[in-house]
Enzyme design. Sequence first.
Site, PDB file in Angstrom:
ATOM      1  N   LEU B  77       0.802  -1.228   0.000  1.00  0.00           N
ATOM      2  CA  LEU B  77       0.000   0.000   0.000  1.00  0.00           C
ATOM      3  C   LEU B  77       0.833   1.275   0.000  1.00  0.00           C
ATOM      4  CD1 LEU B  77      -2.666  -1.427   2.449  1.00  0.00           C
ATOM      5  CD2 LEU B  77      -3.045  -1.001   0.022  1.00  0.00           C
ATOM      6  N   CYS B 132      -7.818  -5.165   5.168  1.00  0.00           N
ATOM      7  CA  CYS B 132      -6.688  -4.682   5.964  1.00  0.00           C
ATOM      8  C   CYS B 132      -6.974  -4.908   7.441  1.00  0.00           C
ATOM      9  CB  CYS B 132      -6.367  -3.228   5.652  1.00  0.00           C
ATOM     10  SG  CYS B 132      -7.767  -2.182   5.361  1.00  0.00           S
ATOM     11  N   LYS B 167     -15.098  -2.759  -1.144  1.00  0.00           N
ATOM     12  CA  LYS B 167     -14.388  -3.759  -1.934  1.00  0.00           C
ATOM     13  C   LYS B 167     -14.170  -4.994  -1.074  1.00  0.00           C
ATOM     14  CE  LYS B 167     -10.471  -4.301  -5.009  1.00  0.00           C
ATOM     15  NZ  LYS B 167      -9.369  -3.581  -5.669  1.00  0.00           N
ATOM     16  N   GLY B 242      -9.302 -10.853 -12.891  1.00  0.00           N
ATOM     17  CA  GLY B 242      -8.822 -11.618 -14.041  1.00  0.00           C
ATOM     18  C   GLY B 242      -9.398 -11.242 -15.384  1.00  0.00           C
TER      19      GLY B 242
HETATM   20  C1  LIG Z   1       0.062  -4.351  -8.227  1.00  0.00           C
HETATM   21  C2  LIG Z   1      -1.325  -4.324  -7.625  1.00  0.00           C
HETATM   22  C3  LIG Z   1      -1.655  -3.344  -6.687  1.00  0.00           C
HETATM   23  C4  LIG Z   1      -2.909  -3.307  -6.114  1.00  0.00           C
HETATM   24  N1  LIG Z   1      -3.213  -2.343  -5.186  1.00  0.00           N
HETATM   25  C5  LIG Z   1      -4.462  -2.307  -4.628  1.00  0.00           C
HETATM   26  C6  LIG Z   1      -4.801  -1.302  -3.679  1.00  0.00           C
HETATM   27  O1  LIG Z   1      -4.002  -0.404  -3.347  1.00  0.00           O
HETATM   28  N2  LIG Z   1      -6.051  -1.332  -3.132  1.00  0.00           N
HETATM   29  C7  LIG Z   1      -6.976  -2.290  -3.489  1.00  0.00           C
HETATM   30  O2  LIG Z   1      -8.097  -2.274  -2.974  1.00  0.00           O
HETATM   31  N3  LIG Z   1      -6.689  -3.231  -4.402  1.00  0.00           N
HETATM   32  C8  LIG Z   1      -5.449  -3.267  -4.979  1.00  0.00           C
HETATM   33  N4  LIG Z   1      -5.153  -4.240  -5.910  1.00  0.00           N
HETATM   34  C9  LIG Z   1      -6.183  -5.221  -6.302  1.00  0.00           C
HETATM   35  C10 LIG Z   1      -6.799  -4.859  -7.662  1.00  0.00           C
HETATM   36  O3  LIG Z   1      -7.406  -3.596  -7.640  1.00  0.00           O
HETATM   37  C11 LIG Z   1      -7.828  -5.908  -8.099  1.00  0.00           C
HETATM   38  O4  LIG Z   1      -8.866  -5.935  -7.150  1.00  0.00           O
HETATM   39  C12 LIG Z   1      -7.224  -7.308  -8.178  1.00  0.00           C
HETATM   40  O5  LIG Z   1      -5.960  -7.250  -8.756  1.00  0.00           O
HETATM   41  C13 LIG Z   1      -8.091  -8.290  -8.968  1.00  0.00           C
HETATM   42  O6  LIG Z   1      -8.325  -7.861 -10.296  1.00  0.00           O
HETATM   43  P1  LIG Z   1      -7.429  -8.322 -11.556  1.00  0.00           P
HETATM   44  O7  LIG Z   1      -7.342  -9.803 -11.528  1.00  0.00           O
HETATM   45  O8  LIG Z   1      -8.118  -7.750 -12.741  1.00  0.00           O
HETATM   46  O9  LIG Z   1      -6.098  -7.701 -11.322  1.00  0.00           O
HETATM   47  C14 LIG Z   1      -3.888  -4.284  -6.499  1.00  0.00           C
HETATM   48  C15 LIG Z   1      -3.553  -5.249  -7.451  1.00  0.00           C
HETATM   49  C16 LIG Z   1      -2.289  -5.283  -8.020  1.00  0.00           C
HETATM   50  C17 LIG Z   1      -1.980  -6.326  -9.057  1.00  0.00           C
END
Ligand SMILES: Cc1cc2nc3c(=O)[nH]c(=O)nc-3n(C[C@H](O)[C@H](O)[C@H](O)COP(=O)(O)O)c2cc1C
Lengths: 258, 291
Positions: B77, B132, B167, B242
């Site tokens: 974070l 968290c 979320k 995904g």
């Molecule tokens: C590098 C990275 C940083 C992320 N940072 C946050 C964050 O700061 N806060 C949050 O709620 N989710 C965070 N996520 C989660 C994403 O927003 C998302 O919910 C999760 O990756 C699933 O979606 P995806 O499979 O399309 O990536 C992060 C994901 C990645 C890969």
Amino acid sequence: MFEAKVFINQREGGEYYLLGLRVSENLAKKFLPGQFLKIRVSSTLDPLFPRPFTIHAIEGSKLYLLYRVVGKGTQILSKILPEEELKILGPLGKPFPEIKEPYIICAGGAGIAGFGYLLQKTSHLPLKIFYGVRTKEELVRVNFYEKFHVSLTLVTEDGSYGTKGLVTEALEEELENKFKKYKPCLLACGPLPMLKSVLKVAKKYQLKTFLVLETFLACGTGFCRGCVIPLRKGGYTHLCIEGPTFLAEELDLERVFS
Amino acid sequence: MKEFFLNLGNLKLNTPLMLSSGTWGWGENLSKFLSLAEIKYSIGALVTKGVSLEPKEGNPPPRIAETPCGLINSIGLENPGIKEFKAKYLPPIKLYEIPVIVNLFGEKIEDFVGLAEELKEEVSGIELNISCPNVEKGGILFSDNPKLVKDLVREVRKIWNSFLAVKLSPVGPVFEVAKSCERAESDALVVANTYPALTVLSFKPLKILKGGLSGPAIKPLTLRLVWELSQRVGLPIIGCGGIITGKDALEYLICGAKAVQIGTANLINPKSVAEIMEELEKLLKTYGLSY
Ligand SMILES: Cc1cc2nc3c(=O)[nH]c(=O)nc-3n(C[C@H](O)[C@H](O)[C@H](O)COP(=O)(O)O)c2cc1C
Ligand SMILES: Cc1cc2nc3c(=O)[nH]c(=O)nc-3n(C[C@H](O)[C@H](O)[C@H](O)COP(=O)(O)OP(=O)(O)OC[C@H]3O[C@@H](n4cnc5c(N)ncnc54)[C@H](O)[C@@H]3O)c2cc1C
Ligand code: FES
């Protein structure tokens, strides 16, 4: 991402390959020495992330990359045939810094790749290049490097060609003998143990040193914040946007090498 | 382009695609890779990286590792804190003239309330990251305790009138937590965050990376959650997990999501969202569907 057509992908020796990609001249012009691009090696989901490679040389609209096969992605890349299309993204990262002083290049293995394009573009050539590998077969593109008429010292760990030993030992010997008074800068790229030894030498002669670092990159665009490098002043910098070349004294070297 | 309007509480979206939190930096490089037209045409809302009250420098490296069809991240974070975020990072993001949703995280309920206070009148919405730990409850994750989530949403809702989404974590008592959000008058659920995961980086010396798994590897898991939740909870669901292609996005929309978020795909290709939008429109036409 852009489409690029492969026109050459040939083994140069050892696990090293030369990849040639044809792109628009406009795109080719945007790359500066030290910058890199990402290549999507397959349209399947594994490997998921495009792999980063430094620009090795450019001729008009032809980009050349020099890569070593180390894992899944580079293995797949090595099987790609001429006429196939690859998706690429770049230029990414910052170019090599402008070095005003005399400087020496020290490269280990695939670390030599990016210096080709530097030699092509720069009006301030290095004093010397030290290029080390494990064994003779891994010395690649030597003819290309020789074209620039820069003193090139080839080093093999097993002594099968050139100077026997580690590239940093050859570097140290040179500094001991000739360069004490000149105090050149060092620009080094290679595996971490090599960079560590470069820094030892740099410390001994108090030479300003630039290190080209590597780490796994997910995005390469600053989007993920995954590629952090610890800084001496505390906190982190991001390799893909602020690097890959860093002034050694600005880094928290103990943590970089831990 | 087809006109798309979706009302989620006070939030109006022009496309069903959002960029998810933490996967487009702080927006500083977005326009380097996407034209303004592409941004406007494809992105319905921008969800910022998580912001806390105080700055956080994030975790030491290694922070990321690739796994088959996925990514494990442990960014920790990293963020500049709400004050600097508002002063330096938010204004350029707002220039895109797309609804901005700020992702918030805190260690206790008051942190979230304080963050929401800071953002009043500033942005279109907030997204509460409940994956968290709560320091006042011995470090238990908010997302593990439905009652804690209800209290959290209630307290924030008291001072926040515009769009508020929670979320969800995909693990823990997900359905109970979703119900708590509904009772506490959240406007929407984002389903879901990453999955707790681990990968071995090297055997000798043993190095592991623990973090959140994202990318195509998690899609079937999260898709199922979206389906089940959409049948059991009255709140609109924003699917996230995904999505790499237009087809993935359509699967989510058909399985009960009103909108979707794109995360890891932005890291593979910064133009993903534009390509996903284009493909989604084609598919909708092919199947005679509308969103
Ligand atoms: C590098 C990275 C940083 C992320 N940072 C946050 C964050 O700061 N806060 C949050 O709620 N989710 C965070 N996520 C989660 C994403 O927003 C998302 O919910 C999760 O990756 C699933 O979606 P995806 O499979 O399309 O990536 C992060 C994901 C990645 C890969
Ligand atoms: C900015 C940047 C520029 C780069 N430029 C070049 C270049 O010009 N030429 C080049 O050959 N490589 C270059 N690399 C390294 C290259 O990107 C990696 O070797 C490649 O991504 C490995 O992918 P893979 O799927 O084959 O290996 P993976 O399957 O990802 O890894 C396989 C194994 O190899 C190890 N490994 C990963 N990277 C390296 C490495 N660099 N050296 C040794 N072992 C490694 C991993 O730890 C793992 O054990 C660069 C890296 C960066 C960050
Ligand atoms: S690799 Fe994602 S920010 Fe550098």
